[in-house]
Structure formats: structure tokens, C-alpha cells
Design an enzyme around this catalytic site. Sequence first.
Site, PDB file in Angstrom:
ATOM      1  N   ALA A   1       0.875  -1.170   0.174  1.00  0.00           N
ATOM      2  CA  ALA A   1      -0.235   0.582   0.173  1.00  0.00           C
ATOM      3  C   ALA A   1       0.932   1.333  -0.056  1.00  0.00           C
ATOM      4  O   ALA A   1       1.169   1.957   0.596  1.00  0.00           O
ATOM      5  CB  ALA A   1      -1.059  -0.037   1.014  1.00  0.00           C
TER       6      ALA A   1
ATOM      7  N   GLU B   1      -2.378   6.673  -3.102  1.00  0.00           N
ATOM      8  CA  GLU B   1      -3.373   7.925  -2.016  1.00  0.00           C
ATOM      9  C   GLU B   1      -3.936   8.021  -3.208  1.00  0.00           C
ATOM     10  O   GLU B   1      -3.412   8.484  -4.036  1.00  0.00           O
ATOM     11  CB  GLU B   1      -2.592   8.565  -1.115  1.00  0.00           C
TER      12      GLU B   1
ATOM     13  N   GLY C   1       0.038   9.336  -6.559  1.00  0.00           N
ATOM     14  CA  GLY C   1       0.158   7.712  -7.358  1.00  0.00           C
ATOM     15  C   GLY C   1       1.531   7.934  -8.210  1.00  0.00           C
ATOM     16  O   GLY C   1       1.838   7.366  -7.397  1.00  0.00           O
TER      17      GLY C   1
ATOM     18  N   GLN D   1      -4.527 -11.477 -47.710  1.00  0.00           N
ATOM     19  CA  GLN D   1      -3.052 -10.930 -46.610  1.00  0.00           C
ATOM     20  C   GLN D   1      -3.753  -9.537 -45.808  1.00  0.00           C
ATOM     21  O   GLN D   1      -1.976  -9.210 -44.762  1.00  0.00           O
ATOM     22  CB  GLN D   1      -2.570 -10.329 -48.262  1.00  0.00           C
TER      23      GLN D   1
ATOM     24  N   GLY E   1     -14.278 -10.034 -34.692  1.00  0.00           N
ATOM     25  CA  GLY E   1     -15.254  -9.634 -35.414  1.00  0.00           C
ATOM     26  C   GLY E   1     -16.230  -9.625 -33.826  1.00  0.00           C
ATOM     27  O   GLY E   1     -16.142  -9.745 -32.780  1.00  0.00           O
TER      28      GLY E   1
ATOM     29  N   GLU F   1       2.286   0.306 -11.325  1.00  0.00           N
ATOM     30  CA  GLU F   1       3.156   0.217 -10.402  1.00  0.00           C
ATOM     31  C   GLU F   1       4.307   0.713 -12.159  1.00  0.00           C
ATOM     32  O   GLU F   1       5.428   0.477 -12.587  1.00  0.00           O
ATOM     33  CB  GLU F   1       3.875  -1.316 -11.250  1.00  0.00           C
ATOM     34  N   GLY F   2       3.430   2.229 -12.108  1.00  0.00           N
ATOM     35  CA  GLY F   2       4.414   2.902 -12.830  1.00  0.00           C
ATOM     36  C   GLY F   2       3.723   3.086 -14.461  1.00  0.00           C
ATOM     37  O   GLY F   2       3.461   2.315 -15.223  1.00  0.00           O
ATOM     38  N   THR F   3       2.885   4.376 -14.413  1.00  0.00           N
ATOM     39  CA  THR F   3       2.059   4.461 -16.172  1.00  0.00           C
ATOM     40  C   THR F   3       3.246   4.486 -17.412  1.00  0.00           C
ATOM     41  O   THR F   3       4.318   5.097 -17.191  1.00  0.00           O
ATOM     42  CB  THR F   3       1.502   5.668 -15.818  1.00  0.00           C
TER      43      THR F   3
HETATM   44  C1  LIG Z   1      -5.846  -2.685 -10.819  1.00  0.00           C
HETATM   45  C2  LIG Z   1      -4.840  -1.242 -10.418  1.00  0.00           C
HETATM   46  C3  LIG Z   1      -3.895  -2.369  -8.721  1.00  0.00           C
HETATM   47  C4  LIG Z   1      -3.668  -1.410  -8.642  1.00  0.00           C
HETATM   48  N1  LIG Z   1      -2.860  -1.709  -7.087  1.00  0.00           N
HETATM   49  C5  LIG Z   1      -2.256  -0.875  -5.919  1.00  0.00           C
HETATM   50  C6  LIG Z   1      -1.198  -1.316  -4.930  1.00  0.00           C
HETATM   51  O1  LIG Z   1      -1.874  -2.715  -4.933  1.00  0.00           O
HETATM   52  N2  LIG Z   1      -0.643  -0.590  -3.902  1.00  0.00           N
HETATM   53  C7  LIG Z   1      -0.868   0.676  -4.498  1.00  0.00           C
HETATM   54  O2  LIG Z   1       0.153   1.108  -3.582  1.00  0.00           O
HETATM   55  N3  LIG Z   1      -1.092   1.290  -5.827  1.00  0.00           N
HETATM   56  C8  LIG Z   1      -1.914   0.493  -6.730  1.00  0.00           C
HETATM   57  N4  LIG Z   1      -2.415   0.924  -7.774  1.00  0.00           N
HETATM   58  C9  LIG Z   1      -2.152   2.458  -7.820  1.00  0.00           C
HETATM   59  C10 LIG Z   1      -1.119   3.023  -9.455  1.00  0.00           C
HETATM   60  O3  LIG Z   1      -0.117   2.399  -8.754  1.00  0.00           O
HETATM   61  C11 LIG Z   1      -1.355   4.073  -9.536  1.00  0.00           C
HETATM   62  O4  LIG Z   1      -2.912   4.014 -10.431  1.00  0.00           O
HETATM   63  C12 LIG Z   1      -0.388   5.114 -10.360  1.00  0.00           C
HETATM   64  O5  LIG Z   1       0.958   4.679  -9.555  1.00  0.00           O
HETATM   65  C13 LIG Z   1      -1.086   5.870 -11.083  1.00  0.00           C
HETATM   66  O6  LIG Z   1      -1.130   7.065  -9.994  1.00  0.00           O
HETATM   67  P1  LIG Z   1      -2.777   8.040 -10.750  1.00  0.00           P
HETATM   68  O7  LIG Z   1      -3.726   6.313 -10.591  1.00  0.00           O
HETATM   69  O8  LIG Z   1      -2.836   9.007  -8.715  1.00  0.00           O
HETATM   70  O9  LIG Z   1      -3.182   8.544 -11.283  1.00  0.00           O
HETATM   71  P2  LIG Z   1      -1.847  10.313 -11.801  1.00  0.00           P
HETATM   72  O10 LIG Z   1      -0.222   9.510 -10.881  1.00  0.00           O
HETATM   73  O11 LIG Z   1      -2.374  10.923 -10.585  1.00  0.00           O
HETATM   74  O12 LIG Z   1      -2.084  10.240 -13.337  1.00  0.00           O
HETATM   75  C14 LIG Z   1      -2.233  10.773 -14.253  1.00  0.00           C
HETATM   76  C15 LIG Z   1      -2.048  10.862 -15.790  1.00  0.00           C
HETATM   77  O13 LIG Z   1      -1.333  11.568 -15.221  1.00  0.00           O
HETATM   78  C16 LIG Z   1       0.126  11.196 -16.221  1.00  0.00           C
HETATM   79  N5  LIG Z   1       1.010  11.810 -15.325  1.00  0.00           N
HETATM   80  C17 LIG Z   1       1.282  11.424 -14.155  1.00  0.00           C
HETATM   81  N6  LIG Z   1       2.869  12.059 -13.932  1.00  0.00           N
HETATM   82  C18 LIG Z   1       2.965  12.955 -15.148  1.00  0.00           C
HETATM   83  C19 LIG Z   1       4.618  13.550 -15.577  1.00  0.00           C
HETATM   84  N7  LIG Z   1       4.854  14.233 -14.409  1.00  0.00           N
HETATM   85  N8  LIG Z   1       4.427  13.454 -16.564  1.00  0.00           N
HETATM   86  C20 LIG Z   1       3.472  13.595 -17.624  1.00  0.00           C
HETATM   87  N9  LIG Z   1       2.036  13.025 -17.522  1.00  0.00           N
HETATM   88  C21 LIG Z   1       1.651  12.125 -15.774  1.00  0.00           C
HETATM   89  C22 LIG Z   1      -0.481   9.779 -15.918  1.00  0.00           C
HETATM   90  O14 LIG Z   1       0.389   8.928 -16.373  1.00  0.00           O
HETATM   91  C23 LIG Z   1      -1.713   9.312 -16.272  1.00  0.00           C
HETATM   92  O15 LIG Z   1      -1.603   9.128 -17.195  1.00  0.00           O
HETATM   93  C24 LIG Z   1      -3.869   0.367  -8.604  1.00  0.00           C
HETATM   94  C25 LIG Z   1      -4.100   0.451  -9.639  1.00  0.00           C
HETATM   95  C26 LIG Z   1      -4.831   0.382 -10.222  1.00  0.00           C
HETATM   96  C27 LIG Z   1      -5.543   0.401 -11.577  1.00  0.00           C
END
Ligand SMILES: Cc1cc2nc3c(=O)[nH]c(=O)nc-3n(C[C@H](O)[C@H](O)[C@H](O)COP(=O)(O)OP(=O)(O)OC[C@H]3O[C@@H](n4cnc5c(N)ncnc54)[C@H](O)[C@@H]3O)c2cc1C
Length: 402
Positions: free
Chosen positions: A137, A140, A144, A291, A352, A376-378
Site C-alpha cells: 500500500a 493515495e 499516485g 493478406q 469480429g 506500478e508506473g504509468t
Molecule cells: C488495477 C490497479 C491495481 C493497483 N494496485 C495498487 C496496489 O496494490 N498498491 C498501490 O499502492 N497502488 C496500486 N494501484 C495504484 C497505481 O499505482 C496508481 O494508479 C498509479 O501509480 C497512477 O497513479 P494515479 O492513478 O493517481 O494517476 P496520476 O498519477 O494522477 O496520473 C494521471 C495521469 O497523469 C499522468 N502523469 C502523472 N505524472 C506525470 C508526469 N510527471 N508527466 C506526464 N504525465 C504524468 C499519468 O501517466 C496518467 O496518465 C493500482 C492501480 C490499478 C489501476
Amino acid sequence: MSQLTSFDPEILQLPFYDERHRRLADAVGTWCDDRADLWEEIRTESPEKAGLRLVRRLGEDGWLAFLDPDAGEEGLPGDLRAICLLREALAYAEDLADFAFSIQTLAATPLLRYGSEAQQRHYLPRMATGSLIGAFAVSEEEAGSDVAAVALRAERDADGGYLLNGQKAWIANGSIADVYLVIARTGEGPGPLGLTAFLVPADTPGVRVGKRLDALAPRSFAHLVFEDCRVPADAVLGRPGKGFVIAMDLLERFRMTVGAAALGFARRAADTALARARTRRIGTGKLIDLQLTQATLADMDVQLNAAALLVARAAWEADRGSRRFARHSSIAKLYATEEAQRIVDSAVQLLGASGVVKDGVTERLYRQIRSLRIYEGTSEVMRLTIAGTLDTRRAARAVGDV
Ligand SMILES: Cc1cc2nc3c(=O)[nH]c(=O)nc-3n(C[C@H](O)[C@H](O)[C@H](O)COP(=O)(O)OP(=O)(O)OC[C@H]3O[C@@H](n4cnc5c(N)ncnc54)[C@H](O)[C@@H]3O)c2cc1C
């Protein structure tokens, strides 16, 4: 060796892997193939019930044994190549099986790497048998991508323990875990320097499951609430102020494994599309005779090969102790998850209308693959991380060319 559906046998023969990995791939591939009834059953159960059942089953059948440091490495290697292979096979077979394996491994790995002997002895043997479930965890609602913004406070109390107050969001296995690994703000320094990792048993007074969340792919997924939740000083994992390092160390290792899971989903989609193209009649021939279809299948194959090589390389770099493995982990996650999304989408297109029918293979994969580009990192954060590791010495050499 048995016929493995989930792996590309030619990739497994590459020198990235050794015989232990090949034996592991064979064993887990066969185990998954033999569990078709289990996969059918758990899809009819609630995500919580399925999650509990799958962690226990994985533990009982030995797939989590490497989480117990006293179990030895005789049967199952616990390096990153092994974890990637396990995730690839499980994801190919069933999303919830990969989820159960990955979250348990994610929660246990910091204990393996930073836990005291007493903490390891207390938690890890039961995590390795699946009788105790963990969750990690850090996120928050307001923290994120930016882990350094974590606000959940842990303040010292008069007895030397800590009082935790705040919330955690989007926690995988949040509603079924027995222990949470929580990153909290203790304030030793500003931003990332003021975070500490804590082990918080789920039955500690003051911590509770908040909102339970329905996700695109159903699973145990919840917010957690901490209100005057007291933990003793020995609940600290590592040492005070090291929480950010522990979280980043974990994420850097696990990003490549997310790539491996994406590869499993993508391979399943590609196999399903190929099977359909070979049998679907179109005009006087089959879909595969066209093709345009062949071009789509060829693109899928190239993407699968590239993703498998990037995941194998990243895991090999980490296992050999390369200092730049985190860069390769980000590259593998970014490419494998983005391309898996494309492959699954192409598979739906080739099927389809039958590709979008609820609970069909491709419809499930279409829902299951999406989150991998976020957690784990977008993908955007992965791009920033990769850009930050570009080799500036190469640019210095090329300066005369510009
Ligand atoms: C299925 C699922 C399971 C998860 N499990 C866990 C878990 O077990 N434990 C836990 O702690 N968390 C968990 N998470 C949370 C997850 O780690 C976060 O959702 C993720 O780190 C992104 O944070 P956020 O959702 O607040 O998005 P944000 O950080 O608000 O991002 C929103 C958008 O802004 C973009 N963005 C943010 N910063 C930048 C930047 N500097 N430059 C350009 N673009 C940016 C992002 O790429 C994204 O497209 C989970 C999420 C999901 C969907």
C-alpha cells in the site's frame, strides 16, 4: 518436455535462461494447462473468494515457495527470470491466477530484501504457503505517480511506537490481505526522504477496509483507512526514512514482471486470433488467406518477439546485478504493455462480433490488459524514466554531427 502453449520455446532456448528456468517453464506451463476446471470455477466466484482460493492453491502447490528464505532454491528459482516466466504462464491461463501470484510476491519481496530475521520468520513461511496474504500500500488518492507526495502520517507516540493516520487508495488484495506493507510519512526529511515502510497486520485496531472498488477486470481492490492505528517500533521495515527507497527498489524490480504478464495476455490473444483466422470461412476461403489478415498476424508476432526479448533481457540484467537494470525494466514494461494492448485489440477485431461477447477469451483479455499501462508506473512515467537514463556520452560523441 510437454507442449507448452504459454511460452515461445525458441525464446526459452536463448542464453538469457538456464536449465532451471526451462524446467520451471515446463512445469508451470503443464500445471496451468491441467487446471482448466479451476479457471472455469473461479470465474464464477466473487473476486475475493477467488483471490483467497488462488493464493492458497499457489502456495499449496509450491509456486510461492521461493518467498520463504529457509526453503532453499532446490525446486523453484526465485530470481526475476523465474518470476517473469511464472507471471507469463499464469497470465496466459487466467488473469486472477497471475494477480494472486503477483500481489503476494510484490508484498513479500520487500520483506525478503529488507526484513529483519524476526520479521522474515514471522511472515514469510506463511506467505510462501499461501496461508497469509499480503498487500502493498503506497498509493493515495492524491499520491499516485508521485510517490514522494505520500501524506499518510506515522507519528511517534510516547511508547516508541507509531500512530498512523490517513488513507491508502487502489490497493490490490486490500479487502482480503492479512498484512499490509504501508509507506507512510514520518518526516525524517522533505518529500521522498521522509517516508518509512511499516508492516501492519490487517487486524490492528484503527485500520479498516474503506471503499471496495469494482474494476474493469474484477479483483480484490480497495481503499484503506487508518485512524489512530498504533504499531510498535518493530513494525518498521528497514529503517525510518528508507520507505521511498524500499518502494522504488520494489517497483523497479516488478515493472518487468508486469511486462511478462502483458506478454502472457498478448500471446493468448494472438493464439486465439490465429486459431479463428484458420477456421473462419470468408467468401471461398478462410480469413487467414487474406493478406490484410496475414499482415495483422505478422505484426502481432513481431510485437510478441520484441516484448519477450525485452522482458528476458530486463530480468537477466537484474539477475546478474547490472546497475542499469531499472532502465531495462521500464523499457520492458512500457513496450510489452503498450503492444499487448494493441495485440488484444487486433485479436478482438479479427474475431469480429464474437470477439466482444461477454466472458469470451478476447472480451476478458480486452478488459484485463488495460490496467497494466497504469499500475506500478504509468506508460508516461516509464517514458520519463527511460529518457532520464539516456546515455549522454553518446550525445557528446555525436555533437559534431548536429
Ligand atoms: C488495477 C490497479 C491495481 C493497483 N494496485 C495498487 C496496489 O496494490 N498498491 C498501490 O499502492 N497502488 C496500486 N494501484 C495504484 C497505481 O499505482 C496508481 O494508479 C498509479 O501509480 C497512477 O497513479 P494515479 O492513478 O493517481 O494517476 P496520476 O498519477 O494522477 O496520473 C494521471 C495521469 O497523469 C499522468 N502523469 C502523472 N505524472 C506525470 C508526469 N510527471 N508527466 C506526464 N504525465 C504524468 C499519468 O501517466 C496518467 O496518465 C493500482 C492501480 C490499478 C489501476
